[in-house]
Structure formats: structure tokens, C-alpha cells
Write a protein that holds these residues in place. Structure first.
Motif, PDB file in Angstrom:
ATOM      1  N   GLU A  46       2.787  36.010 -13.055  1.00 16.30           N
ATOM      2  CA  GLU A  46       2.282  36.611 -11.812  1.00 16.30           C
ATOM      3  C   GLU A  46       0.785  36.862 -11.896  1.00 16.30           C
ATOM      4  O   GLU A  46       0.063  36.696 -10.910  1.00 16.30           O
ATOM      5  CB  GLU A  46       3.040  37.899 -11.484  1.00 16.30           C
ATOM      6  N   VAL A  47       0.299  37.207 -13.087  1.00 13.10           N
ATOM      7  CA  VAL A  47      -1.148  37.400 -13.235  1.00 13.10           C
ATOM      8  C   VAL A  47      -1.869  36.080 -13.021  1.00 13.10           C
ATOM      9  O   VAL A  47      -2.893  36.003 -12.328  1.00 13.10           O
ATOM     10  CB  VAL A  47      -1.480  37.995 -14.623  1.00 13.10           C
ATOM     11  N   ALA A  48      -1.326  35.016 -13.606  1.00 12.56           N
ATOM     12  CA  ALA A  48      -1.955  33.709 -13.463  1.00 12.56           C
ATOM     13  C   ALA A  48      -1.971  33.284 -12.003  1.00 12.56           C
ATOM     14  O   ALA A  48      -2.962  32.754 -11.498  1.00 12.56           O
ATOM     15  CB  ALA A  48      -1.213  32.679 -14.310  1.00 12.56           C
ATOM     16  N   ARG A  49      -0.861  33.556 -11.317  1.00 17.80           N
ATOM     17  CA  ARG A  49      -0.789  33.172  -9.907  1.00 17.80           C
ATOM     18  C   ARG A  49      -1.818  33.962  -9.099  1.00 17.80           C
ATOM     19  O   ARG A  49      -2.505  33.418  -8.226  1.00 17.80           O
ATOM     20  CB  ARG A  49       0.630  33.442  -9.388  1.00 17.80           C
ATOM     21  N   HIS A  50      -1.949  35.237  -9.448  1.00 15.67           N
ATOM     22  CA  HIS A  50      -2.928  36.083  -8.756  1.00 15.67           C
ATOM     23  C   HIS A  50      -4.350  35.573  -9.018  1.00 15.67           C
ATOM     24  O   HIS A  50      -5.177  35.473  -8.103  1.00 15.67           O
ATOM     25  CB  HIS A  50      -2.779  37.520  -9.263  1.00 15.67           C
TER      26      HIS A  50
END
Lengths: 585, 239
Positions: A50-54
Motif C-alpha cells: 500500500e505504501v508503494a501504491r501510494h
């Protein structure tokens, strides 16, 4: 910028600053961070995706430069470098820790497709499993190989000592060859109670490929597997392509790599820092000067060395000359792939010989130059070098490039075979982490020389050409345009090169590199060549990872060639300009 | 004696004269002589000047091989410019680069597929003995452990001149060949080299039984390795 401005201090742009980014991540995902420092942001394993997607969607870190891993005594660390195509600047470092026993990390392939091969490489070399990876198989070694070679506790058959330089090999009064030190008397080792007679090798399998629906009225045909390589005249080395065909249409291409896996990283971690320079020559053997350059930049960054003016100019001159001949040769090779056997190539190689002669005069070797050192270059330029270079750059090469353009770019067969073939969109090119002319051919204006200027590239006046269509023809033209820009840089560098020192400090065999880690990168003719080096303060690097542009560019080959005819595959591959020494390392 | 006049020779001994005439105008030879003086030189002359290499580049040395075939060094002077894509049409395999374990089965297969007479030239340090990458876990330390090599060319990479020298050495070797001894004129079929197998590590099929035996006898295995001092041990000893 003025041509002779003093070298600007390279500061990370505030938008790429790890501390600032960490704050932003913290506000969005309060419990995702483990720690944040200038060395990178450590993210908790469960929140990585989710961090990478953000980062990708909200903070415009759309480009995954590099994925690698480090084997620490207590844990594995997977390291990601991400950056923004439009903003440029130093890449942001993300890290994820994995347990030593059964290490598992979520796969980033759903966010960055460019992670595909790189994660497979990490799995192959270190045994870290990536949860959610679509095809987690060994990539450089073969399936069934015993052990994970880049783990620190893996010892190869000819293991001698942890670190170089080794002790004496004459302690018994005579030289003991490597074969005799190994009980099998060859470069092999087998597990205990292994039965070689009854052993059956695994059967080759093919990745499941699906064809995008072309037309509902299409004839139903059976898919065929066509194997190309590893010995094939147009695979540019020992590349193997497992191609799935539907009639003549390509359904999927699976590159099988590792036929030239020469263990650069394992050997590099045992070598001294200086001892790695000749090995970098052999990565992309067309462009040894650029490889040297990217590597010494990385180590110098870590040591905080400043390079004398003259040495910087010499480095740029060498690197750009290499770029010109590499691009020229590629234009010849691409015509080779189109069926114009040898004639255009011979014209390109003729020019290459002229430059190789100059390299030989300067460094002592035609191809494997081993020319750059930490803090300068090995030797000063020989007499008459600059005059010869000026002649080539100002008179001969512009004429040759014009000739190549006249005869090669407008050719009817060339246009028919390349226009609209192997198209990859800008978004895909970025998402697949392609680099160099492949990326720029699709319209993304990203060149490390401008995005994060290294050496003295910020003083020169040059443009970054970009393509528009993202097809094979654009990638071909990119080479021509880039060679012209290189000539522009060369003209300025040859005019301005000052006299003076070529080396900071004394020549030293054993340099001291402080503790720390660095991602040093340079723009190779094939793309972004990066060296991720972790130093523990000893004379040998603790981790030495090479971000090879041709290797990662191959991730996009499947995407590029889907739907085209099998005859196009060769030229699509040719437009990648793969050099297997670098792909397999 | 004026010009135009024929010199008249008086024959002393008719037998001698007859023998001399026969020697001059009639070819009397044994089968050995035919082979040595006619067939071998003719075969070798043809062979040495039309060695077709297989277009097979492995690594860095392949680039120098390409340079050798380009205009400056011009391999065509030796009749070797026809790089064949198929091993079936090739006479010479220039092993130009590092042979890795993963690649070795393909190299051996290519060698087996080449039609005789066939020659192998190991170009560069890697193909000859492993080269700078010898210590690597995926590198075959010398292709001669698997297939017979005719000429070794040192260098990393060898310059085109060195490769040409290697090719001329091969020509000299071909010149010395005779059909009486060449392996491909012997009776029976030549045995193919068994394909190496990729298992937990590279398995040389010819050594499979030995490997199995040693893998089951760790004591015997341990005695086969010669131990040398590591740097730490040397330091310790000095203290």
C-alpha cells in the motif's frame, strides 16, 4: 547553465528527501514505518504494497529503478530505489526487512511491473520469496540448482577465503591449483548421498501465456512453442527466448537468462574495491568506459572524494566516445537483424576501430579499458590524443552519422519493418522500468545525465532527444540522435579540457571506504547503470549489486512483442540493444 | 657448336637410359606415396583455406571475433569469413567467451552436431581455463574438460591479431594432418560426447558413477582435497 560554471553541489530535491517523504507516509499510514533516515525509509513488511501504491499514485514516484537485497547476519533486507520520471533527482530508498528463516516479502509486481525480473533475481540469488509474484522461478541459475549463491553462508566449490587478497598458494612449496583444492576436482559440489546416475533433469516448462483477443472470428489454432536460442545468430549473444506462437502471431515471449551468468556480484563481494574495476569492464563489453565511470562514481560518493577537473573531462570524453561508437554499432546490428547482413555493420565497426585505437593508446587495451580509478583516471592522455579526438568529433563522425542517416533511416524496407512495430506506450515503458533509449523512445524524457547530473554533465549544453511513437524505428533514431548529442558534448569537452592533475591523492591499491551504502549510477548507452554498494568499512564491499539496464529492459520484451509476427521479434529484440554480459552478469 | 644444332647423346648403357626415361615420364608410386604427396596435401590445402566457423558468440571475445571478421582485420584472407548459423555446415567452433554451466549442455550439443572434420578454437582466458571468472559458481573452468580443443588463444579478450594468429596456428595443424591418422577416417562411428546434465550442480555424465560413489563416501571425499592455508591461518602461525 553557463558552460564553465563551478560544479554544483548535488543536493537531493526536497521532494525526494527521505525525511519529508517519511512524514507524508506517516500521516497516511500511521503504523507502516519502522524507521526513516537519510539511508532510506524502512517499511513494515505488511504495509509495503500500500505504501508503494501510494508513492506511485499520489507522490508520483512512478519509476522503480532498482530492486536488490542484502544479507545481514540477523536479517535480509530488500532494497528498492524509486524515483520520479518528471522530477528527477536522487532516487528514494525503501527498505523492507525479512526474517532469516523463511524470508517472505510482498511482491511489488502489481504496482511496478519492472519488479518482475528483479524480484526473480533476488529470489534466485538470496532465496527471498515474493508473495504474489506471478512467476517466481529462478532466473539466472537453472531450476534445481542447489543453494542461494549470494547468501553469505554459501560457499562456491572453489571457495578459498572470505576476502581477497588471498593468502599464499605456495605454502606447500608449489602452487596448488583450484581443481586440487576441491574434492571433486572440478568446479562442482554435490549434496551428500547424491545419486548422479539415477538423476533426471527437470523438464522445461513454459510460462502460461494468454493472447489478447484480436478478433472473435479468428480461426481457432493451436498454440506452438518456438524456442529461439541460446545459440542463434540474432539473439545478440546467448539469450534464449521461449516464444509461444499462435500461427505466426506472438502470444508471449519468455526470455530465459543466465547463459552468461558469470557471478559478478559474488566475485565482486570478495574482491577489493579496486579489483572490481576490471570486472565492470566485462559487464557491458561494448561500453567499458561507461561501466568504469558509473562504478567509480558510486564509490567516490561513498568516500566523499573530489575528482580533479582534468580527470572529469577525460572521463566525460571517454564515456561519450564510447556512447557514439556503441550507438553506431547498434545501428549496424539492427540492420543485421533486418537481414542486411554485415554491410552497414562493417561501416560502423570501421569507425569503432578508430576509437578503439585511441582507447588502446590511453589505457593499454582495446576493449577492456580498466581506465578509471577512484579519484581520477589511471593515466594521462597520450600525446596527440586530443588532436585525433578533435578530428574524429568535428570532421569525421558528423559526416559518418549523416551518411548513416541518409542510407539507413529512409530505407523503404527498414520503414516497412520497423514503423509501428514493437510499440510500447510511455506509461508502460515507465512502469516496466525500461531505461535508456527504450524509455526515451517512448517519450519519457529521462536521462541520468540530466535527472541527477553526475560528473560534470551539468556544464555541457546538450539536449535529451525523445521519441514519440515508441516503436522500433524511434528506438533506432534515438541512437542516431543521441550520438549527435554526444558529439555536441565532446566538442565542448575537447575545447575546455584544462591541464592539471589527473588523480586526487596518491595511487592506492587498498582504499578505505567508510561504512555506509550508496546507489551510484550513470547513463550507459543502454540505460541507467547503477551500482548499489554496501560498505562495512573493510577493504571489500559487503554488498555489490549491479543494476543492469539491458536486464531490466528485457522485462518489457514480452509486452512489446505481443501481437506482432514472429519475424518482428528479432528486430524488437535488436532495438533493445541487449548485451548478455550485462544481462546475466 | 652453333645454335639450333641438337646435341647428340651417346647412350652408354641402354638399361640405365630406359630406367631414367621411365622415371621421368611414368609415375610409379606406392599407395603411401599417393597419400603423402597427393591426397593429403590436396585435402589439407582445401580444408585449411575454407574453414567455416560457426557464428557462435558467447561473451566479450565475440565482439573481437566480429572485429576480426570486419574490414580492418579481414578474416576472409584466410577463407574463413563464412560464419555459418548452423553447426551442420561449420568446420570450426570459435568458443569466444566464458562457458557457463548453464550454457555447457548447449555447447557440447553444438559440438556433437558439427560434421567432421571439426576443429575447436578456445578464444580467450575464459574458454581456455575459466579466466577471471574461474572462481565463480556458474563457470566451467576450461572447456577442454568436456570437448577436445585444437588451439588455445590467450588474452582477455585476445586482440583480433591474436585470433588471426590462432587461426594460422590451426592452419598449420591442418597441414600436418593425414587421412591415415585423422579420427574421422577411422572405422566405426565417432562417439558423441554425452550431454552434461544440470542437477544440483553440473553433472558430467561420464563421471556420474564416480560422483555417486564419492557422494556416498564422505571420508574418501575429504581426503581428495588439498588444503591450503588461508590468510588468517598464516597470520596465526606467524604469531
Amino acid at each position: 547553465m553557463a558552460v564553465n560554471a563551478p560544479p554544483a553541489e548535488t543536493k537531493p530535491l526536497s521532494a525526494n528527501d527521505p525525511q519529508t517523504i517519511a512524514e507524508q507516509i506517516k500521516t497516511k499510514f500511521p503504523d507502516a514505518l519502522e524507521s526513516a533516515s537519510a539511508q532510506g525509509i524502512v517499511i513494515k513488511r505488511d504495509h509495503l504494497l500500500e505504501v508503494a501504491r501510494h508513492l506511485r499514485e499520489s507522490l508520483t514516484f512512478d519509476y522503480l529503478n532498482n530492486v536488490t537485497s542484502v544479507d545481514f547476519p540477523d536479517r535480509f533486507e530488500v532494497v528498492y530505489h524509486v524515483s520520479s520520471i518528471d522530477r528527477g533527482g536522487a532516487p528514494l530508498t525503501l527498505k523492507v526487512n525479512a526474517a532469516r528463516e523463511n524470508p517472505v516479502v510482498p511482491s511489488l509486481v502489481p504496482v511496478y511491473r519492472g519488479a518482475d525480473f528483479q524480484e526473480r533475481e533476488v529470489y534466485d540469488m538470496m532465496g527471498i520469496r515474493f508473495d504474489g509474484h506471478p512467476y517466481l522461478r529462478r532466473i539466472l541459475m537453472w531450476d534445481g540448482f542447489e543453494g542461494y549463491p549470494l547468501r553469505k553462508d554459501y560457499h562456491e566449490p572453489y571457495f578459498e577465503d572470505e576476502k581477497k587478497p588471498f593468502g599464499t598458494r605456495w605454502d606447500q612449496g608449489h602452487h596448488v591449483i583450484a581443481e586440487d583444492r576441491n574434492p571433486w576436482h572440478d568446479n562442482v559440489q554435490y549434496p551428500a548421498n547424491f545419486d548422479a546416475v539415477a538423476f533426471k533433469a527437470q523438464i522445461d516448462t513454459v510460462r502460461e501465456q494468454t493472447l489478447p483477443d484480436v478478433s472473435p472470428t479468428r480461426l481457432k489454432t493451436e498454440k506452438m512453442i518456438l524456442n529461439i536460442g541460446p545459440q542463434h545468430p540474432s539473439t545478440h549473444g546467448v539469450l534464449r527466448l521461449k516464444t509461444t506462437l499462435d500461427g505466426e502471431t506472438i502470444v508471449g515471449v519468455e526470455p530465459v537468462l543466465g547463459y552468461l551468468h558469470r557471478n559478478h556480484e559474488k566475485i565482486g563481494e570478495r574482491n577489493t574495491y579496486l579489483g572490481n574495476i576490471p570486472f565492470t569492464d566485462r559487464l557491458d563489453y561494448f561500453t567499458s568506459m561507461n561501466n568504469n565511470h558509473a562504478y567509480v562514481i558510486g564509490v567516490e560518493k561513498l568516500m566523499g572524494l573530489r575528482v580533479p577537473e582534468r580527470a572529469e573531462y577525460i572521463r566525460v570524453i571517454m564515456a561519450e566516445l564510447t556512447r557514439v561508437i556503441s550507438h553506431m554499432a547498434l545501428m549496424g546490428f539492427m540492420y543485421n537483424d533486418l537481414g542486411a547482413f554485415y554491410t552497414p555493420l562493417i561501416y560502423a565497426l570501421e569507425e569503432r576501430e578508430l576509437v578503439l585505437d585511441m582507447f588502446e593508446a590511453a589505457s593499454g587495451s582495446r576493449m577492456m579499458c580498466n581506465y578509471m580509478r577512484f579519484g581520477g583516471v589511471a593515466r594521462d592522455l597520450p600525446d596527440g590524443f586530443l588532436d585525433k579526438a578533435k578530428h574524429l568529433v568535428e570532421e569525421r563522425f558528423p559526416r559518418v552519422l549523416d551518411e548513416l542517416e541518409t542510407y539507413l533511416t529512409g530505407n523503404e524496407i527498414f520503414l516497412a519493418r520497423t514503423k509501428g512495430v514493437g510499440v510500447i506506450s510511455r506509461e508502460d515503458a515507465i512502469n516496466y522500468s525500461t531505461a535508456g533509449p527504450v524509455l526515451r523512445g517512448s517519450g519519457a524524457k529521462y536521462d541520468v545525465r540530466r535527472a541527477e547530473p553526475y560528473s560534470i554533465y551539468d556544464r555541457f549544453d546538450f539536449d535529451i532527444p525523445v521519441g514519440t511513437a515508441g516503436d522500433v524505428r524511434d528506438r533506432f533514431l534515438m541512437r542516431l540522435w543521441e550520438a549527435r548529442q554526444s558529439l555536441r558534448i565532446l566538442k565542448q569537452a575537447l575545447k575546455d579540457i584544462p591541464a592539471g592533475e589527473i588523480m586526487t591523492g596518491k595511487k592506492n591499491y587498498q582504499i578505505r571506504v567508510p561504512k555506509g551504502e550508496v546507489y551510484g549510477r550513470g547513463e550507459n548507452p543502454k540505460g541507467e547503470l547503477g551500482f548499489y554498494i554496501v560498505s562495512d568499512g573493510t577493504p571489500n564491499p559487503y554488498r555489490y549489486h549491479i543494476r543492469a539496464p539491458s536486464f531490466i529492459n528485457l522485462t518489457a520484451l514480452d509486452r512489446m512483442s505481443k501481437g506482432y509476427k514472429v519475424a518482428d521479434l528479432i528486430i524488437i529484440l535488436g532495438s533493445h540493444d541487449v548485451v548478455m554480459g550485462e544481462v546475466d552478469r | 657448336m652453333s645454335e639450333g644444332m641438337q646435341q647428340i647423346q651417346i647412350v652408354q648403357n641402354e638399361d640405365e637410359w630406359l630406367e631414367d626415361q621411365v622415371r621421368r615420364s611414368v609415375f610409379v608410386a606406392s599407395w603411401d606415396k599417393v597419400i603423402d604427396k597427393i591426397i593429403d596435401p590436396l585435402y589439407n590445402w582445401g580444408r585449411r583455406n575454407s574453414v567455416w566457423p560457426i557464428g557462435f558468440g558467447l561473451a566479450c571475445c565475440a565482439i573481437e571475433m566480429i572485429c576480426t571478421s570486419a574490414s580492418r582485420f579481414d578474416i576472409s584472407r584466410f577463407g574463413m569469413e563464412l560464419f555459418r548459423a548452423s553447426p551442420r555446415q561449420a568446420d570450426l567452433m570459435i568458443v569466444s567467451g566464458t562457458v557457463t554451466k548453464k550454457m555447457l549442455p548447449a555447447v557440447v550439443r553444438l559440438y556433437n552436431q558439427m560434421a567432421e572434420p571439426k576443429y575447436v578454437l578456445a578464444m580467450g582466458a575464459c574458454a581456455s581455463a575459466g579466466g577471471p571468472f574461474k572462481e565463480g559458481y556458474n563457470v566451467v573452468s576450461g572447456l577442454d574438460k568436456f570437448i577436445p580443443i585444437d588451439v588455445y588463444v590467450p588474452g582477455c579478450p585476445p586482440t583480433p591479431q591474436a585470433l588471426l594468429n590462432g587461426l594460422m596456428t590451426l592452419q598449420k595443424k591442418i597441414d600436418k594432418q593425414t587421412i591415415r591418422e585423422a579420427a574421422w577416417y577411422k572405422k566405426g562411428q565417432a562417439e558423441a560426447i554425452p550431454d552434461p546434465v544440470l542437477g544440483p550442480d553440473l553433472i558430467d555424465a561420464r563421471r556420474a558413477e564416480e560422483i555417486t560413489m564419492l557422494a556416498h563416501a564422505p571420508d574418501q571425499l575429504a581426503t581428495r582435497a588439498i588444503k591450503i592455508q588461508t590468510k588468517a591461518e598464516t597470520k596465526h602461525e606467524k604469531k
